[in-house]
Design a protein around this motif. Structure first.
Motif, mmCIF file in Angstrom:
data_model
loop_
_atom_site.group_PDB
_atom_site.id
_atom_site.type_symbol
_atom_site.label_atom_id
_atom_site.label_comp_id
_atom_site.label_asym_id
_atom_site.label_seq_id
_atom_site.Cartn_x
_atom_site.Cartn_y
_atom_site.Cartn_z
ATOM 1 N N HIS A 70 0.835 -1.206 0.000
ATOM 2 C CA HIS A 70 0.000 0.000 0.000
ATOM 3 C C HIS A 70 0.872 1.260 0.000
ATOM 4 N N THR A 80 1.004 4.280 -2.908
ATOM 5 C CA THR A 80 0.882 5.725 -2.647
ATOM 6 C C THR A 80 2.082 6.478 -3.191
ATOM 7 N N THR A 109 -5.676 17.439 3.128
ATOM 8 C CA THR A 109 -6.119 16.045 3.063
ATOM 9 C C THR A 109 -5.305 15.151 3.988
ATOM 10 N N GLY A 110 -4.015 15.497 4.193
ATOM 11 C CA GLY A 110 -3.190 14.691 5.079
ATOM 12 C C GLY A 110 -3.679 14.728 6.516
ATOM 13 N N THR A 145 -6.306 12.066 6.532
ATOM 14 C CA THR A 145 -6.054 10.709 6.039
ATOM 15 C C THR A 145 -4.759 10.107 6.564
ATOM 16 N N GLY A 146 -4.340 10.478 7.727
ATOM 17 C CA GLY A 146 -3.226 9.762 8.334
ATOM 18 C C GLY A 146 -1.860 10.390 8.196
ATOM 19 N N GLY A 150 -0.292 8.706 4.645
ATOM 20 C CA GLY A 150 -1.349 8.668 3.643
ATOM 21 C C GLY A 150 -0.996 9.465 2.410
ATOM 22 N N PRO A 151 -1.868 9.443 1.409
ATOM 23 C CA PRO A 151 -1.607 10.194 0.172
ATOM 24 C C PRO A 151 -1.446 11.690 0.404
ATOM 25 N N ALA A 189 7.070 5.706 5.815
ATOM 26 C CA ALA A 189 5.879 6.372 5.287
ATOM 27 C C ALA A 189 6.170 6.955 3.912
#
Length: 436
Positions: free
Chosen positions: A54, A58, A120-121, A124-125, A129-130, A186
């Protein structure tokens, strides 16, 4: 005082040194292309090794975004500046203007990209995340785009050896920087490390460029005028390359993120062939031009295309025969999903060898004939890729769709080449005989 029997150097100390010979310049250009391609391959391979499946998916989406932005800058700025001709004052001013425009444009794109990633971060983690990965891309975008843009400035100045020096340092810095990252790092961290590792090469490139541009002044007005040549190059890039890359990115954002990781993983394994194809695009037209007639040009290009196709098939077989443990050493957790796509990717690269040589032939025989082929069949490849994914629900269907699109483009390009030859060899119409 000069020693006896030696002539003092020509020119004043403020003048840049003479350009190297053509053979040395051509070799430096090939090596620079190889260094740049090897950097891209190494970045993706190492990122795949230290990431989860995953996480690499990303990272691949973010790196694909960078690839599109890099291509747009190359088309709008790079391909236009390398066409500059004139004395050192003219080329120096063009190079300084190109680097200044790249810096401003990349900052203008990077700021909103970083803001969107931050927003958005937070939802979303973070860096995992993306959103966090796109935040990192926005922050480092000016560094990586300007560093890459320096190669076109050195090409304009006929100094590919300087580009080779900077791009080699880029490779030397990015590989250990990514290798020391912990397992399952990450995606945002990997993007940040990749971007910051460009700083030494950027500083070296600017230092090497300075003697050639210090007496010049930057002028950004040509880049915003209506007739700027880069606009045409952007259109060609958009339909020829960016359309498929954006389609893959859209597939990851809206449907299957893991499919992007699988597709990028398989493509990375075929990276050495991209070096060959890029070299053919760069050096094929001038070499074919020396052959003279259309028949000789077509035969040479066809032979080269068959050779590249055979190399593509052979490389695909080598990759397909790799033991699983070797594959996991290359791509980590992404290996299994990428391995399933190797037959489709091998077929795609085999027909890409034929298509590349056909397009190079058209560029020599009839330069205006390439755009229509690129527009129609690049968009068709996107449709086939998405259609393959929808029919099968997997990345394998998308990969076979891309292969089918590349095959159709190759057929169309060679059909156009054959028609051009038929026009040349068709007998002229007999003159009408007047009635007695």
């Amino acid at each position: 005082m000069t020693a006896a029997g030696h002539q003092p150097p020509t020119g004043t100390p403020s003048e840049p040194p003479r350009a190297p010979r053509r053979s040395a310049a051509a070799l430096a250009s090939v090596l620079d292309q190889a260094a740049s391609s090897l950097t891209n391959i190494a970045v993706l391979v190492i990122a795949a090794r230290v990431s989860t499946a995953h996480g690499f998916a990303t990272f691949s989406m973010v790196y694909l975004t960078f690839t599109v932005l890099l291509g747009l800058n190359m088309a709008y700025v790079g391909q236009a500046v390398v066409l500059t001709r004139g004395d050192t004052a003219v080329t120096g001013a063009a190079c300084r203007s190109a680097i200044a425009f790249t810096a401003l444009a990349s900052a203008a794109v990077g700021v909103p990209l970083a803001v969107a990633g931050a927003v958005t971060g937070a939802l979303t983690g973070g860096l995992a995340g993306p959103g966090g990965a796109f935040l990192a891309l926005g922050l480092v975008l000016p560094l990586v785009l300007v560093q890459d843009g320096l190669r076109y400035a050195f090409s304009t100045l006929r100094r590919p050896g300087l580009a080779l020096a900077a791009d080699t340092l880029r490779l030397v810095c990015v590989v250990p920087a990514l290798l020391v990252q912990p397992r399952h790092a990450a995606p945002g961290v990997l993007v940040a490390v990749w971007g910051v590792s460009a700083v030494p090469a950027l500083l070296l490139g600017l230092r090497l460029l300075w003697p050639h541009v210090r007496a010049a002044r930057a002028d950004l007005r040509p880049y915003v005028r209506r007739g700027h040549l880069g606009r045409r190059f952007v259109v060609e890039f958009a339909v020829g390359n960016a359309s498929s890359q954006l389609a893959v990115l859209g597939l990851g954002l809206f449907a299957a993120p893991l499919a992007v990781g699988a597709l990028r993983g398989a493509t990375t394994l075929f990276g050495p062939l991209n070096v060959l194809f890029n070299s053919v695009n760069a050096f094929g037209p001038p070499l074919l031009n020396r052959l003279g007639g259309r028949r000789a040009v077509t035969r040479a290009a066809a032979a080269l295309g068959l050779g590249l196709s055979a190399v593509g098939l052979a490389w695909g077989l080598v990759l397909y025969a790799l033991p699983a443990h070797v594959g996991r050493q290359l791509l980590g957790a992404t290996w299994q999903s990428a391995a399933d796509l190797l037959p489709a990717s091998g077929a795609q690269y085999a027909v890409m060898g034929l298509g590349t040589c056909a397009l190079v032939t058209l560029r020599v025989l009839s330069p205006r004939a390439t755009l229509s082929v690129q527009v129609v069949f690049s968009l068709l490849a996107v449709v086939l890729m998405l259609g393959g994914y929808l029919l099968t629900g997997s990345a394998l269907g998308a990969a076979w769709g891309l292969a089918a699109g590349s095959a159709l483009k190759a057929v169309a390009a060679w059909t156009r080449v054959v028609r051009l030859r038929e026009r040349e060899t068709a007998p002229a119409a007999a003159p009408a005989v007047p009635a007695s």
